[in-house]
Enzyme design. Structure first.
Site, PDB file in Angstrom:
ATOM      1  N   PRO A   1     -14.903 -23.531 -72.151  1.00  0.00           N
ATOM      2  CA  PRO A   1     -14.805 -24.729 -71.575  1.00  0.00           C
ATOM      3  C   PRO A   1     -13.756 -24.650 -70.532  1.00  0.00           C
ATOM      4  O   PRO A   1     -13.640 -25.664 -69.650  1.00  0.00           O
ATOM      5  CB  PRO A   1     -14.254 -25.678 -72.648  1.00  0.00           C
ATOM      6  CG  PRO A   1     -14.123 -24.789 -73.713  1.00  0.00           C
ATOM      7  CD  PRO A   1     -14.765 -23.327 -73.681  1.00  0.00           C
TER       8      PRO A   1
ATOM      9  N   GLU B   1     -10.299 -20.081 -80.194  1.00  0.00           N
ATOM     10  CA  GLU B   1      -9.624 -20.480 -78.960  1.00  0.00           C
ATOM     11  C   GLU B   1      -9.921 -19.635 -77.691  1.00  0.00           C
ATOM     12  O   GLU B   1      -9.357 -20.133 -76.692  1.00  0.00           O
ATOM     13  CB  GLU B   1      -7.985 -20.577 -79.356  1.00  0.00           C
ATOM     14  CG  GLU B   1      -7.430 -21.509 -80.396  1.00  0.00           C
ATOM     15  CD  GLU B   1      -7.832 -22.981 -80.195  1.00  0.00           C
ATOM     16  OE1 GLU B   1      -7.735 -23.570 -78.933  1.00  0.00           O
ATOM     17  OE2 GLU B   1      -8.370 -23.588 -81.066  1.00  0.00           O
TER      18      GLU B   1
ATOM     19  N   ARG C   1     -36.342 -19.567 -66.425  1.00  0.00           N
ATOM     20  CA  ARG C   1     -37.434 -20.195 -65.934  1.00  0.00           C
ATOM     21  C   ARG C   1     -37.387 -19.876 -64.412  1.00  0.00           C
ATOM     22  O   ARG C   1     -38.303 -20.258 -63.554  1.00  0.00           O
ATOM     23  CB  ARG C   1     -37.199 -21.723 -66.146  1.00  0.00           C
ATOM     24  CG  ARG C   1     -36.090 -22.170 -65.662  1.00  0.00           C
ATOM     25  CD  ARG C   1     -36.221 -23.735 -66.379  1.00  0.00           C
ATOM     26  NE  ARG C   1     -36.966 -24.661 -66.030  1.00  0.00           N
ATOM     27  CZ  ARG C   1     -36.879 -25.163 -64.406  1.00  0.00           C
ATOM     28  NH1 ARG C   1     -35.806 -24.914 -63.709  1.00  0.00           N
ATOM     29  NH2 ARG C   1     -37.852 -25.791 -63.857  1.00  0.00           N
TER      30      ARG C   1
ATOM     31  N   ASP D   1     -37.133 -29.512 -58.471  1.00  0.00           N
ATOM     32  CA  ASP D   1     -36.343 -29.953 -59.643  1.00  0.00           C
ATOM     33  C   ASP D   1     -35.167 -30.756 -58.912  1.00  0.00           C
ATOM     34  O   ASP D   1     -34.607 -30.360 -58.170  1.00  0.00           O
ATOM     35  CB  ASP D   1     -35.712 -28.668 -60.217  1.00  0.00           C
ATOM     36  CG  ASP D   1     -36.578 -27.849 -60.942  1.00  0.00           C
ATOM     37  OD1 ASP D   1     -37.672 -28.238 -61.333  1.00  0.00           O
ATOM     38  OD2 ASP D   1     -36.300 -26.645 -61.420  1.00  0.00           O
TER      39      ASP D   1
HETATM   40 CL1  6GU Z   1     -19.344 -22.669 -72.442  1.00  0.00          CL
HETATM   41  N1  6GU Z   1     -18.066 -23.365 -74.569  1.00  0.00           N
HETATM   42  C1  6GU Z   1     -17.339 -24.109 -75.475  1.00  0.00           C
HETATM   43  N2  6GU Z   1     -16.881 -23.599 -76.709  1.00  0.00           N
HETATM   44  N3  6GU Z   1     -17.251 -25.528 -75.147  1.00  0.00           N
HETATM   45  C2  6GU Z   1     -17.821 -25.979 -73.980  1.00  0.00           C
HETATM   46  C3  6GU Z   1     -18.512 -25.075 -73.084  1.00  0.00           C
HETATM   47  C4  6GU Z   1     -18.473 -23.881 -73.593  1.00  0.00           C
HETATM   48  N4  6GU Z   1     -18.952 -25.623 -71.906  1.00  0.00           N
HETATM   49  C5  6GU Z   1     -18.572 -27.127 -72.369  1.00  0.00           C
HETATM   50  N5  6GU Z   1     -17.816 -27.104 -73.343  1.00  0.00           N
END
Ligand code: 6GU
Length: 273
Positions: free
Chosen positions: A92, A119, A161, A176
């Protein structure tokens, strides 16, 4: 393209056997190998995580298993003739995964995914492999998942794709939403197919008018409507040099005006709707 995934949940990657990615694999356009990170643990409990230095909640994935796993997976790939690996670490806190990045990744011959649970992975792992290959830390959106496995599925499908010959019609990703190029900066509008009436609901007359110019214009108007409603940020980002007179008319009807610099912004009195 070759793809390796190292994970503590190999079953989570089962969807890579079906649909577009599964077919690309069956046709030999894509080679996917999924590895269990715990195969590179040597203690009785197959430990892959430990408490964070500096304290705090959660657990951090350890250097040892990741380093050994990635070394072996990379060696195995090279032995099989693969070259030019890039490490993809879904997290994230990564950079946003976009269509542009999907195109960049689709041009690489070999992707090695290292999805983290807990984490995250000890920083030294990414720093170590970054001395040998490009490392892409990517996030698939502004929300938190329990782990990166779902993101591996997302990135793999977006990349697969784009590979030559994977989509039936070679042209079919040209317009797209988000593809660099023509309709680039607008979302796609609604689509319809047979029957012409369903539960009393008809389709827009213009689509059966046989008038290609009118159909193209209607589609573009609908694209503006949908983009204005769902992604106003995309309209603000648009280069207005790409707008014709009709575009300006529809934007004006939707409450957007050109500012002196040329870009469009939405009249504040219409912002509530
Ligand atoms: Cl790539 N991993 C995690 N754990 N949470 C996320 C993410 C990735 N992308 C958005 N939220």
């Amino acid at each position: 393209m070759r793809i390796d995934v190292v994970t503590i949940f190999p079953e989570y990657l089962e969807p890579l056997n079906v649909s577009l990615v599964g077919k690309a694999r069956a046709r030999g356009q894509l080679g996917v190998r999924v590895h269990d990170l715990r195969d590179w643990t040597y203690d009785r409990h197959n430990t892959v995580d430990d408490t964070p230095y500096g304290g705090g909640p959660g657990m951090v994935m350890k250097t040892g298993p990741w380093g050994d796993a990635l070394d072996d997976v990379l060696a195995g790939g090279y032995e099989a003739g693969a070259h030019g690996p890039a490490l993809v670490v879904p997290t994230p806190s990564g950079r946003p995964f976009t269509q542009e990045l999907a195109v960049e990744l689709s041009e690489r011959p070999w992707l090695v995914f290292a999805p983290a649970r807990y984490e995250g992975i000890d920083r030294r792992v990414m720093d170590e492999y970054a001395t040998r290959m490009p490392v892409y830390e990517v996030s698939i959106g502004d929300y938190v998942l329990a782990g990166g496995e779902a993101a591996v599925l997302v990135v793999t499908e977006a990349v697969a794709r784009l590979l030559p010959g994977v989509l039936g019609n070679a042209e079919s990703h040209r317009d797209d939403s988000f593809a660099p190029g023509a309709m680039a900066d607008l979302l796609e509008g609604p689509v319809y197919t047979k029957p012409p009436v369903w539960r009393g609901r008809e389709i827009p007359d213009v689509l059966v008018s046989g008038h290609h110019g009118k159909i193209a214009r209607w589609r573009r108007d609908e694209a503006f409507r949908r983009t204005a409603a769902n992604r106003p940020d995309l309209i603000e980002r648009c280069d207005p040099a790409g707008f014709d007179k009709k575009d300006r008319e529809i934007l004006s009807m939707l409450g957007w005006s050109p500012e002196p610099g040329g870009r469009f912004w939405r009249r504040p009195e219409l912002m509530e709707e």
